[in-house]
Scaffold this motif. Structure first.
Motif, PDB file in Angstrom:
ATOM      1  N   PRO A 213       0.789  -1.240   0.000  1.00 56.57           N
ATOM      2  CA  PRO A 213       0.000   0.000   0.000  1.00 56.57           C
ATOM      3  C   PRO A 213       0.820   1.288   0.000  1.00 56.57           C
ATOM      4  CG  PRO A 213      -0.068  -1.057   2.152  1.00 56.57           C
ATOM      5  CD  PRO A 213       0.622  -2.011   1.210  1.00 56.57           C
ATOM      6  N   ASP A 214       2.041   1.253   0.519  1.00 56.89           N
ATOM      7  CA  ASP A 214       2.834   2.479   0.617  1.00 56.89           C
ATOM      8  C   ASP A 214       3.834   2.634  -0.523  1.00 56.89           C
ATOM      9  OD1 ASP A 214       1.588   3.118   3.062  1.00 56.89           O
ATOM     10  OD2 ASP A 214       2.913   1.711   4.083  1.00 56.89           O
ATOM     11  N   SER A 215       3.856   1.677  -1.441  1.00 57.05           N
ATOM     12  CA  SER A 215       4.813   1.730  -2.533  1.00 57.05           C
ATOM     13  C   SER A 215       4.465   2.852  -3.502  1.00 57.05           C
ATOM     14  CB  SER A 215       4.826   0.394  -3.280  1.00 57.05           C
ATOM     15  OG  SER A 215       5.697   0.480  -4.388  1.00 57.05           O
ATOM     16  N   LEU A 216       5.487   3.452  -4.070  1.00 53.26           N
ATOM     17  CA  LEU A 216       5.273   4.518  -5.049  1.00 53.26           C
ATOM     18  C   LEU A 216       5.004   3.969  -6.438  1.00 53.26           C
ATOM     19  CD1 LEU A 216       8.090   6.939  -3.870  1.00 53.26           C
ATOM     20  CD2 LEU A 216       5.660   6.993  -3.283  1.00 53.26           C
ATOM     21  N   SER A 217       5.118   2.638  -6.611  1.00 55.22           N
ATOM     22  CA  SER A 217       4.825   2.015  -7.896  1.00 55.22           C
ATOM     23  C   SER A 217       3.899   0.828  -7.673  1.00 55.22           C
ATOM     24  CB  SER A 217       6.116   1.574  -8.595  1.00 55.22           C
ATOM     25  OG  SER A 217       6.830   0.674  -7.787  1.00 55.22           O
TER      26      SER A 217
ATOM     27  N   TYR B 177      15.279   6.859  -0.465  1.00 54.31           N
ATOM     28  CA  TYR B 177      14.548   5.760   0.157  1.00 54.31           C
ATOM     29  C   TYR B 177      13.173   5.675  -0.465  1.00 54.31           C
ATOM     30  CZ  TYR B 177      11.987   3.012   3.546  1.00 54.31           C
ATOM     31  OH  TYR B 177      11.197   2.064   4.121  1.00 54.31           O
ATOM     32  N   PHE B 178      12.746   4.458  -0.793  1.00 53.18           N
ATOM     33  CA  PHE B 178      11.429   4.222  -1.368  1.00 53.18           C
ATOM     34  C   PHE B 178      10.646   3.314  -0.426  1.00 53.18           C
ATOM     35  CE2 PHE B 178      14.193   5.369  -4.788  1.00 53.18           C
ATOM     36  CZ  PHE B 178      13.427   6.224  -5.564  1.00 53.18           C
ATOM     37  N   PRO B 179       9.550   3.799   0.168  1.00 55.20           N
ATOM     38  CA  PRO B 179       8.786   3.000   1.117  1.00 55.20           C
ATOM     39  C   PRO B 179       7.999   1.903   0.413  1.00 55.20           C
ATOM     40  CG  PRO B 179       7.648   5.051   0.686  1.00 55.20           C
ATOM     41  CD  PRO B 179       8.964   5.122  -0.051  1.00 55.20           C
ATOM     42  N   CYS B 180       7.613   0.906   1.178  1.00 49.30           N
ATOM     43  CA  CYS B 180       6.830  -0.189   0.635  1.00 49.30           C
ATOM     44  C   CYS B 180       5.697  -0.561   1.594  1.00 49.30           C
ATOM     45  CB  CYS B 180       7.755  -1.376   0.386  1.00 49.30           C
ATOM     46  SG  CYS B 180       7.002  -2.727  -0.499  1.00 49.30           S
ATOM     47  N   ARG B 181       6.036  -0.823   2.847  1.00 46.30           N
ATOM     48  CA  ARG B 181       5.037  -1.206   3.855  1.00 46.30           C
ATOM     49  C   ARG B 181       5.286  -0.395   5.126  1.00 46.30           C
ATOM     50  NH1 ARG B 181       2.587  -5.414   1.587  1.00 46.30           N
ATOM     51  NH2 ARG B 181       3.806  -6.700   0.186  1.00 46.30           N
ATOM     52  N   GLY B 182       4.604   0.718   5.224  1.00 44.45           N
ATOM     53  CA  GLY B 182       4.809   1.634   6.338  1.00 44.45           C
ATOM     54  C   GLY B 182       4.558   1.018   7.701  1.00 44.45           C
ATOM     55  N   GLU B 183       3.660   0.055   7.787  1.00 43.12           N
ATOM     56  CA  GLU B 183       3.351  -0.535   9.087  1.00 43.12           C
ATOM     57  C   GLU B 183       4.521  -1.330   9.658  1.00 43.12           C
ATOM     58  OE1 GLU B 183       2.157  -3.853   6.215  1.00 43.12           O
ATOM     59  OE2 GLU B 183       2.024  -1.673   6.225  1.00 43.12           O
ATOM     60  N   LEU B 184       5.501  -1.703   8.823  1.00 37.96           N
ATOM     61  CA  LEU B 184       6.686  -2.430   9.280  1.00 37.96           C
ATOM     62  C   LEU B 184       7.835  -1.493   9.647  1.00 37.96           C
ATOM     63  CD1 LEU B 184       6.768  -5.339   6.667  1.00 37.96           C
ATOM     64  CD2 LEU B 184       5.824  -5.383   8.985  1.00 37.96           C
ATOM     65  N   TRP B 185       7.733  -0.208   9.288  1.00 35.01           N
ATOM     66  CA  TRP B 185       8.808   0.759   9.527  1.00 35.01           C
ATOM     67  C   TRP B 185       8.958   1.016  11.017  1.00 35.01           C
ATOM     68  CZ3 TRP B 185       9.906   5.398  11.740  1.00 35.01           C
ATOM     69  CH2 TRP B 185      11.059   6.046  11.307  1.00 35.01           C
ATOM     70  N   SER B 186      10.176   1.133  11.480  1.00 36.45           N
ATOM     71  CA  SER B 186      10.452   1.465  12.881  1.00 36.45           C
ATOM     72  C   SER B 186      11.712   2.319  12.932  1.00 36.45           C
ATOM     73  CB  SER B 186      10.651   0.192  13.713  1.00 36.45           C
ATOM     74  OG  SER B 186      11.854  -0.449  13.313  1.00 36.45           O
ATOM     75  N   LYS B 187      11.953   2.944  14.075  1.00 41.38           N
ATOM     76  CA  LYS B 187      13.178   3.726  14.240  1.00 41.38           C
ATOM     77  C   LYS B 187      14.403   2.835  14.141  1.00 41.38           C
ATOM     78  CE  LYS B 187      11.260   7.500  16.911  1.00 41.38           C
ATOM     79  NZ  LYS B 187      11.296   8.251  18.159  1.00 41.38           N
ATOM     80  N   ALA B 188      14.298   1.609  14.663  1.00 38.34           N
ATOM     81  CA  ALA B 188      15.422   0.664  14.588  1.00 38.34           C
ATOM     82  C   ALA B 188      15.725   0.315  13.136  1.00 38.34           C
ATOM     83  CB  ALA B 188      15.115  -0.602  15.383  1.00 38.34           C
ATOM     84  N   PHE B 189      14.687   0.098  12.330  1.00 40.58           N
ATOM     85  CA  PHE B 189      14.900  -0.182  10.910  1.00 40.58           C
ATOM     86  C   PHE B 189      15.566   1.007  10.226  1.00 40.58           C
ATOM     87  CE2 PHE B 189      13.338   0.788   6.659  1.00 40.58           C
ATOM     88  CZ  PHE B 189      13.976  -0.219   5.952  1.00 40.58           C
ATOM     89  N   HIS B 190      15.096   2.192  10.538  1.00 41.46           N
ATOM     90  CA  HIS B 190      15.667   3.395   9.919  1.00 41.46           C
ATOM     91  C   HIS B 190      17.158   3.520  10.243  1.00 41.46           C
ATOM     92  CE1 HIS B 190      15.796   7.404   8.254  1.00 41.46           C
ATOM     93  NE2 HIS B 190      16.370   7.817   9.368  1.00 41.46           N
ATOM     94  N   ARG B 191      17.519   3.330  11.508  1.00 41.79           N
ATOM     95  CA  ARG B 191      18.931   3.404  11.905  1.00 41.79           C
ATOM     96  C   ARG B 191      19.752   2.342  11.172  1.00 41.79           C
ATOM     97  NH1 ARG B 191      16.649   4.234  16.900  1.00 41.79           N
ATOM     98  NH2 ARG B 191      16.927   2.056  17.447  1.00 41.79           N
ATOM     99  N   GLU B 192      19.237   1.113  11.131  1.00 39.34           N
ATOM    100  CA  GLU B 192      19.974   0.029  10.482  1.00 39.34           C
ATOM    101  C   GLU B 192      20.142   0.296   8.987  1.00 39.34           C
ATOM    102  OE1 GLU B 192      19.802  -4.787   9.747  1.00 39.34           O
ATOM    103  OE2 GLU B 192      18.366  -3.865  11.110  1.00 39.34           O
ATOM    104  N   SER B 193      19.100   0.756   8.321  1.00 39.13           N
ATOM    105  CA  SER B 193      19.210   1.020   6.884  1.00 39.13           C
ATOM    106  C   SER B 193      20.198   2.152   6.615  1.00 39.13           C
ATOM    107  CB  SER B 193      17.841   1.322   6.268  1.00 39.13           C
ATOM    108  OG  SER B 193      17.314   2.527   6.768  1.00 39.13           O
ATOM    109  N   GLN B 194      20.221   3.180   7.470  1.00 38.65           N
ATOM    110  CA  GLN B 194      21.175   4.268   7.305  1.00 38.65           C
ATOM    111  C   GLN B 194      22.606   3.784   7.539  1.00 38.65           C
ATOM    112  OE1 GLN B 194      20.450   7.369   6.114  1.00 38.65           O
ATOM    113  NE2 GLN B 194      18.489   6.372   5.757  1.00 38.65           N
TER     114      GLN B 194
END
Length: 94
Positions: free
Chosen positions: A28-32, A57-74
């Motif tokens: 649902p959160d994907s741009l394509s 960054y291209f989102p896909c599933r916002g409900e799975l996003w977390s601050k921990a994920f953001h830190r790890e991806s960065q």
């Protein structure tokens, strides 16, 4: 640059590539449009120009996003762009 930003990384295969795409659905959160793996949160796409890497960054599933994920991806992105400091080093790596 901090020590953490310049840490070495090692890519490990933890599952079969086809297993990742076994369970897919509309994101649902994907741009394509299209189906994406159910566990995919998003992806980072990086472009090389003569001035360095530019990432988005291209989102896909916002409900799975977390601050921990953001830190790890960065952290992963910083490791990649510091160790693969130009397009030629990326070509050699892959």
């Amino acid at each position: 640059m901090s020590k953490k930003e310049n840490m070495m990384f090692e890519l490990k295969e933890t599952c079969d590539f086809l297993d990742v795409f076994e369970h897919c659905s509309e994101a649902p959160d994907s741009l394509s449009s299209g189906e994406y793996p159910d566990a995919q949160i998003g992806h980072i796409r990086a472009y090389w120009n003569q001035d360095g890497w530019q990432g988005s960054y291209f989102p896909c599933r916002g409900e799975l996003w977390s601050k921990a994920f953001h830190r790890e991806s960065q952290d992963i992105y910083r490791c990649l762009v510091t160790q693969l400091d130009n397009l030629e080093s990326l070509r050699k790596f892959v």
